[in-house]
Design an enzyme around this catalytic site. Structure first.
Site, PDB file in Angstrom:
ATOM      1  N   LYS A   1      41.892 -23.709  15.659  1.00 43.73           N
ATOM      2  CA  LYS A   1      41.688 -22.868  16.357  1.00 43.73           C
ATOM      3  C   LYS A   1      40.604 -22.694  17.884  1.00 43.73           C
ATOM      4  O   LYS A   1      41.269 -22.425  18.939  1.00 43.73           O
ATOM      5  CB  LYS A   1      40.792 -21.844  15.573  1.00 43.73           C
ATOM      6  CG  LYS A   1      40.082 -20.094  16.784  1.00 43.73           C
ATOM      7  CD  LYS A   1      40.321 -19.333  15.578  1.00 43.73           C
ATOM      8  CE  LYS A   1      38.331 -19.238  14.671  1.00 43.73           C
ATOM      9  NZ  LYS A   1      37.845 -19.375  15.778  1.00 43.73           N
TER      10      LYS A   1
ATOM     11  N   THR B   1      40.446 -25.830  19.145  1.00 46.69           N
ATOM     12  CA  THR B   1      41.349 -27.068  19.693  1.00 46.69           C
ATOM     13  C   THR B   1      43.184 -26.228  20.357  1.00 46.69           C
ATOM     14  O   THR B   1      43.271 -26.675  21.972  1.00 46.69           O
ATOM     15  CB  THR B   1      41.821 -27.647  18.954  1.00 46.69           C
ATOM     16  OG1 THR B   1      40.802 -28.405  18.265  1.00 46.69           O
ATOM     17  CG2 THR B   1      43.445 -29.343  18.971  1.00 46.69           C
TER      18      THR B   1
ATOM     19  N   ARG C   1      32.628 -19.152  22.547  1.00 45.22           N
ATOM     20  CA  ARG C   1      30.915 -19.096  21.814  1.00 45.22           C
ATOM     21  C   ARG C   1      30.377 -20.803  21.534  1.00 45.22           C
ATOM     22  O   ARG C   1      31.417 -21.300  21.992  1.00 45.22           O
ATOM     23  CB  ARG C   1      30.834 -18.503  20.662  1.00 45.22           C
ATOM     24  CG  ARG C   1      31.348 -17.162  20.273  1.00 45.22           C
ATOM     25  CD  ARG C   1      31.981 -17.127  18.774  1.00 45.22           C
ATOM     26  NE  ARG C   1      32.460 -17.536  17.947  1.00 45.22           N
ATOM     27  CZ  ARG C   1      33.061 -18.140  16.495  1.00 45.22           C
ATOM     28  NH1 ARG C   1      31.784 -17.612  15.873  1.00 45.22           N
ATOM     29  NH2 ARG C   1      33.379 -18.968  16.503  1.00 45.22           N
TER      30      ARG C   1
ATOM     31  N   LYS D   1      30.252 -29.230   9.512  1.00 50.31           N
ATOM     32  CA  LYS D   1      31.914 -29.280  10.256  1.00 50.31           C
ATOM     33  C   LYS D   1      31.455 -29.616  11.566  1.00 50.31           C
ATOM     34  O   LYS D   1      32.649 -30.141  11.606  1.00 50.31           O
ATOM     35  CB  LYS D   1      32.530 -27.932  10.680  1.00 50.31           C
ATOM     36  CG  LYS D   1      31.422 -27.276  11.393  1.00 50.31           C
ATOM     37  CD  LYS D   1      31.735 -25.774  12.024  1.00 50.31           C
ATOM     38  CE  LYS D   1      33.283 -26.129  12.296  1.00 50.31           C
ATOM     39  NZ  LYS D   1      33.277 -24.770  12.917  1.00 50.31           N
TER      40      LYS D   1
ATOM     41  N   ALA E   1      31.130 -15.366  12.359  1.00 49.20           N
ATOM     42  CA  ALA E   1      32.278 -14.160  12.118  1.00 49.20           C
ATOM     43  C   ALA E   1      31.793 -13.961  10.266  1.00 49.20           C
ATOM     44  O   ALA E   1      32.238 -12.640  10.316  1.00 49.20           O
ATOM     45  CB  ALA E   1      33.646 -14.331  12.120  1.00 49.20           C
TER      46      ALA E   1
ATOM     47  N   PHE F   1      36.340 -17.579  12.701  1.00 49.39           N
ATOM     48  CA  PHE F   1      36.997 -17.852  11.873  1.00 49.39           C
ATOM     49  C   PHE F   1      38.402 -17.406  11.645  1.00 49.39           C
ATOM     50  O   PHE F   1      38.666 -17.299  12.247  1.00 49.39           O
ATOM     51  CB  PHE F   1      35.826 -17.060  10.524  1.00 49.39           C
ATOM     52  CG  PHE F   1      34.868 -18.141  10.247  1.00 49.39           C
ATOM     53  CD1 PHE F   1      34.330 -19.175  10.017  1.00 49.39           C
ATOM     54  CD2 PHE F   1      33.654 -18.123  10.156  1.00 49.39           C
ATOM     55  CE1 PHE F   1      33.590 -20.505   9.342  1.00 49.39           C
ATOM     56  CE2 PHE F   1      32.445 -18.650   9.826  1.00 49.39           C
ATOM     57  CZ  PHE F   1      32.522 -19.995   9.709  1.00 49.39           C
TER      58      PHE F   1
ATOM     59  N   PHE G   1      50.573 -31.186  13.211  1.00 52.17           N
ATOM     60  CA  PHE G   1      50.230 -32.685  12.183  1.00 52.17           C
ATOM     61  C   PHE G   1      51.062 -33.629  12.333  1.00 52.17           C
ATOM     62  O   PHE G   1      52.369 -33.131  11.658  1.00 52.17           O
ATOM     63  CB  PHE G   1      49.708 -32.715  10.680  1.00 52.17           C
ATOM     64  CG  PHE G   1      48.020 -31.942  10.957  1.00 52.17           C
ATOM     65  CD1 PHE G   1      46.855 -32.874  11.058  1.00 52.17           C
ATOM     66  CD2 PHE G   1      47.922 -30.900  11.827  1.00 52.17           C
ATOM     67  CE1 PHE G   1      46.085 -32.743  10.774  1.00 52.17           C
ATOM     68  CE2 PHE G   1      46.716 -30.159  11.422  1.00 52.17           C
ATOM     69  CZ  PHE G   1      45.614 -30.948  11.104  1.00 52.17           C
TER      70      PHE G   1
END
Length: 544
Positions: free
Chosen positions: A59, A61, A82, A93, A261, A289, A369
């Protein structure tokens, strides 16, 4: 990286409008923010995603790459994101600055101490906690009931042993013995207040309304009554100013605030988003999220409070994540499998339906991908277009802005041809219990909601105190639409369990904790911290 004053100059921001934190970071001055108030708003585009999986969605990215693609097309755009929390950086992560050729930089600074905003929030939170305990020690003039203290300490790190602690052990001068708790900084009400406050006046008014405890008569005791507001505001003065950095391609990015979130409202600051909309023709922002959490709170909390009207939403998915939702094993996600893709795409379908409920046009993008096959991509494209969504493939991780041009063109086309009819999911006048049920049934797909006896008592008490007209902030696991993280795809008809409810009077919302979600995360068996190091030349490695 370009010197930050050069990035600012492209937006006609003078050096005197910046407060520098080295060569590549700066805060916008209050004088500059005041000077742009009368400018018209640019278009507001929200980037959100399906529920996160171990397969990855991308997201941030995509947000960064989309902003870079707007620049490639000659459009004036600013990204509003953020700030990452240290907890996930050293936890599960790693960093949160985007990826590949779609990152905001300096990445190491952003993921670590940055400009000190989180430190200021942590300090203000814990100053209030210290003043509270000191008030009790010094005679307890406000008659605070030590069994009804609701303000918690915080730190910006995952640390399970601090969730439930005992303080005040030792001598009489060491304080009153009582149970206490820690939350992670991004779950602190101070974080939410900073991200929702319009200016210093609004910040101080919100800080004053924070409920820290209840007295012997059961009435709320506030930070204002503890005389904590001025000192807290002094700690937060600089943290109130949005931070300006850049992407790998020099696109301006305002990065400010960072509530999670799943346990908070999941959006960057109102001040940064508002400034970005005044500084450029397009503001690209993200919510945390999946759309069931981040987008819902962006719409129902942030847009409601700030009176923002988003013009479009970009919904991010990956073929790998959709197959994971369909039951494919993580080791098999690189193999073409239209059957599991068909089973898992219902998760995307639910998020499309949810976004459309808010009256805004939706563009779905697949974060590409190399293992994706043409048949899989085409299946998703046809699925989205059949549901009234635009679709574009995104290759920003591999190609930066160039790989996001197809998506940017689709977003621009959507902004030009489809009018947003944005509206919130529920009105302020709806009862708190009904607001919770509305989100649970319409956004999550629940069949019913069960409230613990304590939650029902709190809902009644919060309403009687005059907070019944506030929006609700649902604390729920991020991995599933339900409150059970193992239920992937599109669970329906389940019972959502609300175990605890409390009011964040300063932030201006009521928090409902569902399932087993906790406000102080823990480290995993193999935390990301194990992979992070510094070379002899001072280069940080392993921070992704």
């Amino acid at each position: 990286m370009e010197p930050i004053e050069k990035v600012a100059a492209a937006l006609e921001i003078r050096q005197s409008d910046l407060e520098f934190y080295g060569k590549y970071k700066a805060k916008l001055t209050e004088e500059y923010l005041d000077s742009i108030q009368d400018r018209p708003y640019g278009k507001l585009v929200l980037v959100t995603a399906i529920n996160p999986t171990p397969a990855g969605e991308g997201k941030t990215t995509t947000s960064v790459g989309l902003g870079q693609a707007f620049g490639k097309l000659g459009k004036k755009a600013v990204i509003a994101l953020r700030e990452p929390s240290l907890g996930p950086c050293f936890g599960i992560k790693g960093g949160a600055a985007g990826g590949g050729y779609a990152q905001v930089v300096p990445m190491e600074d952003l993921n670590l101490h940055f400009t000190g905003d989180f430190h200021a929030i942590t300090s203000a939170n814990n100053l209030l906690a210290a003043l509270l305990d000191n008030h009790i020690q010094q005679g307890n003039e406000l008659q605070i009931d030590t069994r009804q203290i609701v303000w918690k300490r915080c730190m910006d790190m995952n640390d399970r042993v601090l969730r439930n602690i005992v303080v005040g052990l030792g001598k009489k001068t060491d304080g009153v013995v009582r149970e206490d708790h820690f939350v992670i900084t991004v779950a602190s009400e101070i974080m939410a207040i900073l991200c929702l406050a319009e200016d210093m006046k609004d910040l101080k008014e919100r800080l004053a309304r924070i409920i820290v405890a209840y007295n012997m008569e059961g009435k709320p005791v506030t930070a204002g009554e503890l005389k904590a507001v001025g000192a807290m505001a002094a700690l937060l003065k600089d943290a109130m100013k949005p931070n300006l950095i850049q992407t790998l391609e020099g696109t301006p990015a305002l990065v400010h605030g960072g509530p999670f979130a799943n346990i908070a409202h999941g959006c960057n600051s109102v001040r940064a988003t508002r400034a970005a909309m005044k500084m450029a023709d397009y503001c690209i922002t993200e919510a945390g999220f999946g759309a069931d959490l981040g987008a819902e709170k962006f719409f129902d909390i942030k847009c409601r409070i700030a009176d923002f009207k988003p013009d479009a939403a970009v919904l991010v998915a990956t073929v790998r994540a959709l197959k994971y939702n369909g039951g494919a094993a993580k080791d098999d996600l690189s193999t073409e499998n239209l059957q599991t893709l068909e089973k898992g795409i219902v998760n995307l379908e639910k998020h499309i339906e949810n976004l459309q409920k808010y009256g805004i046009p939706v563009v779905v993008t697949l974060n590409s991908f190399v293992t994706d096959t043409p048949a899989e991509t085409e299946y998703v494209r046809n699925f989205c277009e059949a549901r009234g969504c635009e679709f574009a493939l995104s290759q920003v991780w591999e190609k930066g802005g160039e790989g996001g041009i197809a998506l940017a063109e689709k977003v621009l086309q959507t902004l030009e041809t489809k009018k947003s009819d944005f509206h919130v999911l529920y009105e302020n006048e709806l009862a708190l219990e009904d607001k919770i049920c509305r989100v649970a049934t319409e956004i999550y797909g629940a069949g019913s909601v069960s409230f613990s006896p304590g939650a029902r008592r709190e809902l009644q008490k919060i309403t009687e105190m005059g907070f019944g007209n506030l929006p609700v902030c649902m604390a729920k696991n991020q991995y599933s639409l339900s409150d059970d993280p193992k239920r992937l795809g599109r669970p329906e008809g389940f019972e959502l369990s609300v175990r605890e409810v409390y009011v964040a009077a300063g932030a201006g919302f009521v928090v409902a904790l569902t399932g087993d979600v906790v406000t102080m995360p823990a480290l995993s068996k193999q935390p990301a911290a194990y992979r992070i190091d510094v070379t002899e030349n001072g280069v940080i490695t392993g921070l992704f």
